[in-house]
Design an enzyme around this catalytic site. Structure first.
Site, PDB file in Angstrom:
ATOM      1  N   MET A   1       0.862  -1.175   0.000  1.00 38.72           N
ATOM      2  CA  MET A   1       0.000   0.000   0.000  1.00 38.72           C
ATOM      3  C   MET A   1       0.900   1.227   0.000  1.00 38.72           C
ATOM      4  SD  MET A   1      -3.173  -0.999  -0.066  1.00 38.72           S
ATOM      5  CE  MET A   1      -3.860   0.653  -0.022  1.00 38.72           C
TER       6      MET A   1
ATOM      7  N   GLY B   1       4.385   4.030   3.267  1.00 35.30           N
ATOM      8  CA  GLY B   1       3.998   2.827   2.537  1.00 35.30           C
ATOM      9  C   GLY B   1       4.205   1.618   3.422  1.00 35.30           C
ATOM     10  N   LYS B   2       3.638   0.508   3.066  1.00 33.35           N
ATOM     11  CA  LYS B   2       3.871  -0.733   3.830  1.00 33.35           C
ATOM     12  C   LYS B   2       3.400  -1.896   2.973  1.00 33.35           C
ATOM     13  CE  LYS B   2       5.161  -2.040   8.069  1.00 33.35           C
ATOM     14  NZ  LYS B   2       5.994  -1.360   9.065  1.00 33.35           N
ATOM     15  N   GLY B   3       4.003  -3.053   3.181  1.00 36.03           N
ATOM     16  CA  GLY B   3       3.581  -4.211   2.408  1.00 36.03           C
ATOM     17  C   GLY B   3       3.854  -5.487   3.153  1.00 36.03           C
TER      18      GLY B   3
END
Ligand code: NAD
Length: 409
Positions: free
Chosen positions: A56, A101-103
């Site tokens: 994201m 952001g992060k995933g």
């Protein structure tokens, strides 16, 4: 409620309380981009398994999207949505020129062989390649990911500055391993100083004995804080005398698989208790350093600590937050307390791009100054506007994000 519902609730409540422009809150309730892929991987036995993976990209007004990649069975779109929004806020609180952001991948990496883990990571990196880059989106390690995983991603992408949290030999920064845990303790020391409390002689309990929890515990001990309880995903260990050699416990845990086995191996006399008992011990400082939603409305009443140092992301739900505030417990919020990791990730990205190599002493000195400056900024807003530290941290972050708003938005 899932983490994203909690994150939205926190943002809306703080928006109202701190009188933040609702249009800005609306911007932050949405994400810029959603990347959701299925990764079919050939396992060692020849069978193909498919894993769900996400990235994201929340907001990039202040700079490239920045945030970790998590490998855990509970990784979901809603979890990475929350974590990426928190990264936007955190990066603004600690004042690094990054967005959020992060995933992650929904997988238990402990069930994979190393070649399977590498194939899975490289497949994810190939899917992410068009969306990431040193000026676009810079991933990093998070729960169950590490420097080696970052190296595989950098290798697929072809530029080391695309990720941070690499091993030193692969372009990583000195001090990155300690950064989040140490940064949390620097923040704690800053808050204690503002309360005129000396650290020596205080007691602490740390939930989670991974990268963040161990280094935080180690630096607490170095500052004279008695770490009386520690926990991993299996047990809590408790000693009235405190555990002083944290690094020996790390080594023994990695050899024997658990904290309970580690204390036996080291012949340390202590109580072995249930996993969640760490939360209810009578201590000055409780540091949740495992996963989100550790403290909920169901267990908040039984917390006996005076200060909560949120080293994990989102360890306290909004309902629990209000119960703890009513109990006059000081909460040093995640977006401030665990921002040391991304501060040193920024130093790593900067060093890669300027061909510099800073020493560990230089890095930790910069980190301590940067954490203490962020604490001072948050305390000033908290005192001025009568806000909790969480509300003040969000108010500060959102002000900085708004100042970076591009002309055409
Ligand atoms: P890690 O994988 O190294 O460690 C996590 C630890 O938590 C493990 O020891 C695991 O056994 C333990 N754990 C899991 N469930 C538990 C439970 N119910 N009770 C007690 N322990 C439990 O991960 P980490 O990098 O230390 O990250 C911990 C937290 O800090 C996460 O919330 C992460 O998002 C956050 N964080 C990490 C960084 C970083 O730089 N590593 C930066 C910012 C925030």
């Amino acid at each position: 409620m899932n983490p994203w519902e909690n994150a939205q609730q926190t943002l809306k409540q703080i928006g109202e309380k701190a009188k933040i422009d609702p249009n800005l809150i609306n911007v932050l309730l949405n994400h810029d981009h959603k990347i959701e892929v299925e990764l079919p991987i050939v396992m060692d036995d020849g069978e193909t398994k498919t894993f769900n993976a996400y990235r994201m990209q929340h907001n990039n007004w202040r700079g490239p999207y920045k945030g970790g990649l998590r490998y855990h069975p509970q990784v979901s779109l809603d979890e990475v949505k929350a974590l990426s929004m928190w990264m936007t806020i955190k990066n603004a609180v600690i004042n690094v020129p990054f967005g959020g952001g992060k995933g992650g991948i929904a997988v238990n990496p402990k069930t994979l062989s190393k070649p399977e883990l590498e194939r899975l990571t490289r497949a994810f990196a190939r899917e992410l390649a068009e969306y990431i880059g040193p000026d676009k989106d810079v991933p990093a390690p998070d729960v169950n990911t590490n420097g080696e995983i970052m190296k595989w991603i950098a290798d697929e992408f072809g530029d080391k500055a695309v990720v941070t949290g690499k091993a030193i030999a692969d372009g990583g920064s000195e001090g990155r391993t300690e950064a989040t845990g140490y940064g949390g303790v620097y923040a704690l020391l800053g808050v204690l100083e503002s309360m005129n409390i000396k650290p020596a002689g205080l007691t602490a309990a740390v939930q989670g004995f991974g990268n963040v929890g161990t280094y935080a515990a180690e630096l607490m001990v170095k500052n004279g804080i008695k770490v009386v309880a520690l926990s991993d995903s299996k047990n809590t260990i408790y000693s009235n005398d405190g555990f002083d050699n944290i690094m020996a416990l790390v080594e023994a845990k990695s050899k024997t698989g658990s904290l309970a086995n580690a204390v036996k191996e080291l012949n340390i006399e202590c109580d072995i208790m249930a996993v969640d008992d760490v939360l209810n011990i009578e201590v000055d400082i409780l540091a949740p350093a495992a996963l989100e939603m550790a403290i909920t409305k169901d267990n908040a009443e039984s917390i006996k600590a005076k200060i909560i140092l949120e080293l994990a992301n989102g360890p306290v739900t909004p309902e629990a937050d209000s119960i703890l505030n009513d109990k006059n417990i000081t909460i040093i919020p995640d977006v401030l307390a665990n921002s040391g990791g991304v501060a040193v990730s920024y130093y790593e990205w900067y060093q890669n791009r300027h061909n510099e190599n800073w020493t560990k002493i230089q890095v930790l000195e910069k980190l301590e100054n940067q954490m203490k400056a962020a604490v001072a900024d948050v305390l000033a807003i908290s005192n001025e506007s009568n806000l909790t530290l969480r509300e003040a941290a969000y108010a500060l972050a959102i002000k900085r994000i708004a100042e970076a708003k591009p002309e055409n938005n």
